[in-house]
Design a protein around this motif. Structure first.
Motif, PDB file in Angstrom:
ATOM      1  N   ASP A   1      31.381   4.662  41.368  1.00 57.93           N
ATOM      2  CA  ASP A   1      32.334   5.245  40.187  1.00 57.93           C
ATOM      3  C   ASP A   1      33.862   4.773  40.595  1.00 57.93           C
ATOM      4  N   ILE A   2      33.753   5.423  41.889  1.00 56.20           N
ATOM      5  CA  ILE A   2      35.348   5.273  42.278  1.00 56.20           C
ATOM      6  C   ILE A   2      35.786   4.068  42.491  1.00 56.20           C
TER       7      ILE A   2
ATOM      8  N   ASP B   1      43.105  13.019  41.928  1.00 58.35           N
ATOM      9  CA  ASP B   1      43.993  12.806  40.653  1.00 58.35           C
ATOM     10  C   ASP B   1      41.876  12.003  39.983  1.00 58.35           C
ATOM     11  N   TRP B   2      41.439  11.408  40.953  1.00 57.22           N
ATOM     12  CA  TRP B   2      40.114  11.300  40.315  1.00 57.22           C
ATOM     13  C   TRP B   2      39.563  12.310  40.102  1.00 57.22           C
TER      14      TRP B   2
ATOM     15  N   ARG C   1      30.161  16.017  39.270  1.00 56.79           N
ATOM     16  CA  ARG C   1      29.207  15.335  39.621  1.00 56.79           C
ATOM     17  C   ARG C   1      30.099  14.561  40.974  1.00 56.79           C
ATOM     18  N   ARG C   2      31.280  14.531  40.450  1.00 56.74           N
ATOM     19  CA  ARG C   2      32.420  13.702  41.409  1.00 56.74           C
ATOM     20  C   ARG C   2      32.768  14.350  42.478  1.00 56.74           C
ATOM     21  N   TYR C   3      32.158  15.393  42.542  1.00 58.92           N
ATOM     22  CA  TYR C   3      32.828  15.931  44.145  1.00 58.92           C
ATOM     23  C   TYR C   3      31.825  15.327  45.227  1.00 58.92           C
ATOM     24  N   LEU C   4      30.447  14.853  45.023  1.00 58.54           N
ATOM     25  CA  LEU C   4      29.666  14.201  45.835  1.00 58.54           C
ATOM     26  C   LEU C   4      30.484  13.039  46.140  1.00 58.54           C
TER      27      LEU C   4
ATOM     28  N   THR D   1      45.341  18.965  39.459  1.00 59.49           N
ATOM     29  CA  THR D   1      45.054  19.527  39.516  1.00 59.49           C
ATOM     30  C   THR D   1      45.298  20.723  41.002  1.00 59.49           C
ATOM     31  N   HIS D   2      44.220  20.069  41.928  1.00 59.22           N
ATOM     32  CA  HIS D   2      44.207  20.597  43.040  1.00 59.22           C
ATOM     33  C   HIS D   2      45.306  21.169  43.823  1.00 59.22           C
ATOM     34  N   GLY D   3      46.320  19.502  43.402  1.00 60.30           N
ATOM     35  CA  GLY D   3      47.636  19.209  44.240  1.00 60.30           C
ATOM     36  C   GLY D   3      48.037  20.734  44.309  1.00 60.30           C
TER      37      GLY D   3
END
Length: 259
Positions: free
Chosen positions: A21-22, A43-44, A52-55, A194-196
């Motif tokens: 995906d990435i 951003d992703w 799921r994307r944390y994987l 968001t994390h930033g």
């Protein structure tokens, strides 16, 4: 021959799927692995509708070990458990600091004050633009939903400063102009991740989760649930800190100097 449980096989397939995906996302944006930066990862992940994307942490560990990318960080999966609340005394003290401390960056003061007053999530906060502020002859309102919210004069001034400060616009964003974000990110045409944003506030001793929960708890005691849902973007039946949103107004919780 050793057999792996079916669950282990599913987990491996999910990791591979997320890596694919990435890679597709990077290809669409013209990014090579060597160009991948922390801002891209933030951003992703922020654009996901699930966890799921944390994987992707497993794929990035592999690329880093082979020096295909620089060292990149994947934040911890957000906890689904209720968080502690910042009590009102600490919340007003932090709000006063956000509105009056000149040493704070303008974006930190504005974002911190909005979090402490209205309990906005970092995801909604990062997408604010100058168009969300409506300046009248005497008052300034923040338009978060259908009902504009009156702002304290100092917060209005911080938002005005953010809207008027010059922004470095890379060549890509000049050729493909988009919204003028109040807090732009490193990726051209994108707001801060968001994390930033969360990290930025936490670095200046503004605990985002507890501050937001404290604001939501105070608002829930003051506002009917339809209005609270409109302002915060939360569903009217969402529980905050384990308590249901009330259907009747309570005592006022005006910010310092606004009574």
């Amino acid at each position: 021959m050793r057999c792996h449980p079916a669950s282990a096989g599913r987990d491996l397939r999910r990791r591979v799927s997320v890596a694919l995906d990435i890679l597709v996302w990077m290809d669409q944006g013209g990014l090579a692995l060597a160009d991948l930066a922390q801002e891209h990862i933030d951003d992703w992940i922020a654009g996901a509708t699930s966890q799921r994307r944390y994987l992707i942490r497993y794929f990035l560990k592999w690329t880093t070990s082979r020096r295909l990318t620089c060292e990149l960080t994947v934040p911890s999966i957000p906890s689904q458990e209720p968080q502690d609340l910042l009590d009102d005394d600490d919340r007003w003290r932090l709000l006063q600091r956000c509105l009056t401390e000149d040493a704070l960056p303008t974006a930190v003061g504005a974002d911190g004050a909005i979090t402490l007053l209205f309990g906005l999530s970092a995801e909604r906060l990062r997408h604010l633009t100058p168009e969300h502020s409506k300046f009248g002859d005497k008052h300034v309102h923040l338009v978060l939903g259908r009902r504009p919210v009156l702002l304290p004069p100092r917060l209005a001034e911080l938002l005005r400063q953010l809207a008027e400060q010059p922004q470095l616009r890379p060549q890509l964003s000049r050729t493909h102009p988009g919204p003028q974000w109040l807090v732009p990110g490193m990726v051209p045409g994108k707001p801060i991740s968001t994390h930033g944003m969360t990290q930025q506030l936490n670095r200046h001793s503004i605990p985002v989760r507890t501050a937001r929960n404290g604001a939501l708890a105070a608002l829930a005691a003051d506002l009917p649930s339809p209005i609270l849902a409109d302002v915060t973007g939360m569903h009217r039946h969402t529980r905050s800190a384990g308590s249901p949103m009330p259907d009747a107004t309570g005592p006022s919780t005006s910010p310092p100097g606004q009574e």
